[in-house]
Design an enzyme around this catalytic site. Structure first.
Site, short mmCIF file in Angstrom:
data_model
loop_
_atom_site.label_atom_id
_atom_site.label_comp_id
_atom_site.label_asym_id
_atom_site.label_seq_id
_atom_site.Cartn_x
_atom_site.Cartn_y
_atom_site.Cartn_z
N HIS A 96 71.84 38.46 105.64
CA HIS A 96 70.91 37.35 105.54
C HIS A 96 71.54 36.13 106.17
O HIS A 96 72.74 35.92 106.04
CB HIS A 96 70.55 37.05 104.07
CG HIS A 96 69.30 36.26 103.95
ND1 HIS A 96 69.27 34.90 104.06
CD2 HIS A 96 68.02 36.67 103.78
CE1 HIS A 96 68.02 34.49 103.95
NE2 HIS A 96 67.24 35.54 103.78
N ASP B 81 64.51 42.81 101.06
CA ASP B 81 63.75 43.94 101.58
C ASP B 81 64.36 45.29 101.26
O ASP B 81 63.76 46.32 101.53
CB ASP B 81 63.60 43.80 103.11
CG ASP B 81 62.62 42.71 103.47
OD1 ASP B 81 61.60 42.61 102.78
OD2 ASP B 81 62.88 41.96 104.42
#
Ligand code: CMC
Length: 436
Positions: A307, A364
């Site tokens: 991320h 996710d």
């Protein structure tokens, strides 16, 4: 005393104002840098650039903190509803009981789509990706409901567009799925709340009403709340950039849907499950895929890891992982993909390559296995993300349009192309064998 930063350009020193956020974050305001020095700043992928000030969501990637309007995400995920969280994001504070009642009721009047909009579904290829259809339908709302699209909408008009968008996206998404499987649309039920209504439109068929399990409802509620906002990510920045030209909310959010679609952003949930399925088909050899992801020549990434902002853990991933286990336990679901996901996570967390680069499971990674357990097909996963992100996009569009200081977004560049040379007509170019 107000803090200043000093920059020395070509031997000359300039003072730049420092902006301090309510959580103590500091930024150097370079708005006038070019005017004063003729220099711009270069920041590939905007990794170090605050495009605006915003009062909606706070996140601290080092500490794994995420708060909407000051409220920790963990508390919202446990105690709030998606509609209540949406209200909080869009209007800045949690609603009173009567505000929430009125907001919820206003949805029920907006679930139906304009009759002519149904023709759009008929013309779209059944195998076409649902995000293409969702984006087109969201943009087309501007054609069907033009009465609110004034260049300078009032707060009440913005509220009406927001409600229309949230409600209609619920219906559009479910119809998109029905279209893809060639089934008749199931009309919305105005007596149902937001998520039950979505499940009803997705899974009820003529003569067979879908029975909504509490576990499914609760897992979906958590997922949508966790996805509801994430400050200046790729799709939200897109919404703000498009909206900064005073494009209407439907058009701006349609662009956000397209930005979200990409596999590095909201399309990752689909890619995670496809990756887990591939590993499963391949005999569950996790190490093979880890080795592949570490090889720079392969250009292969482990989807659901890494991320831009979170560098220790993604608080949303922690909640979703717990939810996935709860759902599977309560419903007695056995899915080899969940086992592979757990083993892959364990192996990655022990691996130096991922540790050095601070790559952890993101939002996710586990969301796809939950959607799959609920019966949502993989191409619809990014659509689920889009439904969740809708209030965040609306809140940012609204915040930007209400900010008197907001200007059209227009980044600079450092030109690296050809320097000036004269045009040569085609005959002369051929004769001289000139290539450019
Ligand atoms: N697998 C293997 N290596 C990776 C991965 C990954 N998933 N993610 C990053 N890296 C490596 C990358 O190759 C680079 O290595 P090196 O320094 O040797 O060149 C290093 O880690 C830094 O990567 P980056 O691309 O500079 O990082 P970024 O901040 O630009 O990208 C990201 C962030 C999320 C796009 C990226 O981590 C990624 O592609 N992850 C997989 C896709 C994914 O799961 N996306 C969903 C993100 S969460 C939902 C959302 O909010 O959008």
């Amino acid at each position: 005393m107000t803090e200043k930063a000093k920059i020395i350009v070509d031997g000359k020193s300039y003072e730049l104002p420092v902006v301090i956020g309510t959580e103590g974050e500091k930024g150097i305001d370079i708005t006038n840098l070019r005017k004063e020095t003729s220099y711009v700043t270069l920041d590939n992928g905007f990794g170090n650039t605050a495009a605006c000030t915003s009062a909606i969501t706070f996140l601290d990637g080092e500490k794994g903190i995420l708060r909407y309007r000051g409220i920790p995400i963990e508390q919202l995920a446990e105690q709030s509803t998606f509609v209540e969280t949406s209200y909080c994001l869009i209007f800045g504070r949690l609603p009173t009981r009567s505000q929430l009642g009125e907001f919820t009721k206003s949805f029920s009047r907006q679930y139906d789509l304009h009759r002519d909009m149904l023709n759009f579904f008929a013309g779209y290829p059944p195998a076409g990706h649902p995000m293409g259809l969702l984006s087109s339908m969201v943009c087309s709302l501007s054609g069907y409901y033009p009465e609110l699209l004034k260049p300078e909408p009032t707060p009440d008009e913005i509220k009406q567009i927001a409600v229309q968008l949230l409600a209609k996206v619920n219906t559009i998404s479910a119809y998109t799925y029905k279209k893809s499987i060639g089934q008749k649309f199931t009309a919305p039920r105005k007596d149902l709340d937001y998520i039950p209504n979505f499940l009803h439109m997705m899974f009820s068929r003529p003569g067979r009403e879908y029975k909504i399990e509490e576990e499914v409802l609760s897992a979906l509620r958590t997922l949508l709340i966790l996805h509801a906002d994430h400050e200046q990510n790729c799709s939200t920045s897109t919404v703000r950039l498009v909206g900064s030209s005073w494009a209407n909310m439907f058009a701006s959010i349609s662009a956000g849907v397209c930005a979200l679609w990409g596999p590095l952003h909201g399309g990752a949930n689909q890619k995670v499950v496809e990756m887990l399925e591939e590993i499963h088909r391949d005999g569950g050899n996790i190490q093979k895929y880890i080795t592949k992801a570490k090889n720079p020549d392969e250009k292969y990434r482990l989807m659901g890891f890494g991320h831009r902002v979170y560098k220790n853990f993604d608080p949303r991933a922690t909640i979703i992982k717990r939810r996935a286990h709860e759902l599977f336990d309560k419903m007695g679901i056995v899915d080899p993909l969940l086992d592979i996901a757990v083993k892959l996570e364990e192996a990655v967390l022990k691996d130096d390559y991922f540790a050095e680069r601070k790559l952890y499971p993101n939002v996710d990674f586990y969301s796809g296995v939950i959607y799959k357990a609920i019966g949502i097909p993989t191409p619809m996963f990014p659509v689920m993300f889009a439904i969740g992100r809708m209030p965040g996009w609306i809140a940012h569009w609204k915040e930007m349009r209400e900010d008197a200081e907001s200007r059209i977004g227009r980044p600079r560049q450092i030109y690296t192309g050809e320097t000036q040379h004269d045009f040569v007509p085609i005959d002369e170019r051929e004769e001289a064998g000139i290539k450019k």
